[in-house]
Design an enzyme around this catalytic site. Structure first.
Site: not given
Ligand code: DOR
Ligand code: ZN
Length: 344
Positions: A13, A15-16, A41, A99, A136, A174, A219, A247, A251, A263
């Site tokens: 899991h 996020h790139l 996302n 997802k 999620h 998660h 989150l 996860d 940011h 988050a």
């Protein structure tokens, strides 16, 4: 023990993001992990097979020379998702999961699902072809307390979906509560569950006592300590249904140190050091390989990586406080305790 060699880990899991942010963070995952399930996302989200293919090409183009990394693509489920497109993207080998974001649950989830009846056909097709649904698991109802949103989701949404769609393979993403651990353990092997680094190391006191720490805000939100204990028990158990999904969610620092902060914890650069420290403290270093390298591939029906990494214990390491990206600096996760294990 001061040295541990294990099959190369994967991150189930991750996020790139895209563009300059992706270029900045990608090497920090590719250094330690062979593969990762890439979250869709983006804005706009990765909904179709064609979009996933283009995103995969952008990731591979951003990979520094000499680094190997296999991005395992996912599709973002919307109420308009076309089951035939999903099936074709799966059949081609491009897409490894779909997802599900409940609409409004988290970062860039506005296109997610509000009425679950409208995705029934897609879920039934996924059950037929054996394509996992990554969930999620939080309700978004304003009257449900943020600390209860995962437990309520299991009762009100997840369990009904699974009953209505026999055979659907589901990853509870998660997980953050003892409720989720208990639910996963009570099911057959069509259920997997990922656990993050921060939920194994921190509880809500770490985030909120003595000052608010925005870099611990993610989150689903950190829960009370008894939930962290249950997650640690699951992760270190060796049970096949539990595996690592960091996860890691970058940011830019100024968007987290903000009156309305984003988050996400950027854990990729230190994930394995953190986990070795945590598993060692739990007396479970011998179970680390199952959690980070063996259980995930087994759930997804993929081979275990044939190369290895070696973790070495020594003086505390000094990870960078932040990573510079073309989209601004991103603060690196710091659990507030020394880390003695390094990769290599
Ligand atoms: O903390 C989080 N950050 N949780 C999510 O579900 C999304 C993620 C992000 O994309 O930033
Ligand atoms: Zn995520």
């Amino acid at each position: 023990m001061t040295s541990l060699t294990i099959a190369r880990p994967d991150d189930w899991h991750l996020h790139l993001r895209d563009g300059a942010m992706m270029e900045g963070v990608l090497p920090h995952s590719a250094r330690d992990f062979a593969r990762a399930i890439i979250m869709p996302n983006l804005v706009p989200p990765v909904v179709t097979g064609a979009q996933a293919s283009a995103y995969r090409d952008r990731i591979l183009a951003a990979l520094p020379e000499g680094m190997a990394f296999d991005p395992l693509m996912t599709l973002y489920l919307t109420e308009d998702t076309d089951a035939d497109d999903v099936a074709a993207a799966h059949a081609s080998g491009l897409v490894k999961a779909v997802k599900l974001y409940p609409a409004g649950a988290t970062t860039n989830s506005a296109s997610g699902v509000a009425n679950f009846d409208n995705v029934r056909g897609v879920l039934e097709r996924m059950a037929e072809i054996g394509l996992p649904l990554c969930v999620h698991g939080e309700v978004t109802d304003g009257d449900i307390d943020i600390f209860d949103r995962e437990a309520v989701f299991i009762d009100r949404v997840l369990d009904p979906i699974r009953r209505a769609t026999p055979g659907l393979r589901v990853v509870m993403e998660h997980i953050t509560t003892s409720d989720a651990v208990a639910y996963a353990r009570a099911q057959d092997d069509s259920i997997g569950a990922t656990i993050t680094v921060q939920h194994l190391m921190l509880d809500r006191n770490d985030m909120l006592v003595g000052g608010i720490r925005p870099h611990y805000y993610c989150l689903p939100i950190l829960k009370r300590g008894s939930h962290k204990t249950a997650l640690l028990d699951a992760a270190t158990s060796g049970e096949a249904r539990f595996f690592l999904g960091t996860d890691s969610a970058p940011h830019a620092t100024h968007t987290k140190e903000n009156a309305c902060g984003c988050a996400g914890c950027f854990t990729a650069p230190v994930a394995l050091s953190c986990l070795a420290e945590t598993f060692e403290a739990a007396g479970a270093l011998d179970r680390l390989e199952a959690f980070v390298s063996l259980n995930g591939p087994a759930f997804y029906g993929l081979p275990v990586n044939t190369d290895t990494i070696t973790l070495t214990k020594g003086d505390p390491i000094t990870p960078p406080a932040s990573v510079d990206t073309g989209a601004g600096p991103v603060t690196v996760f710091d659990a507030g305790r020394p880390l003695h294990w390094r990769v290599g």
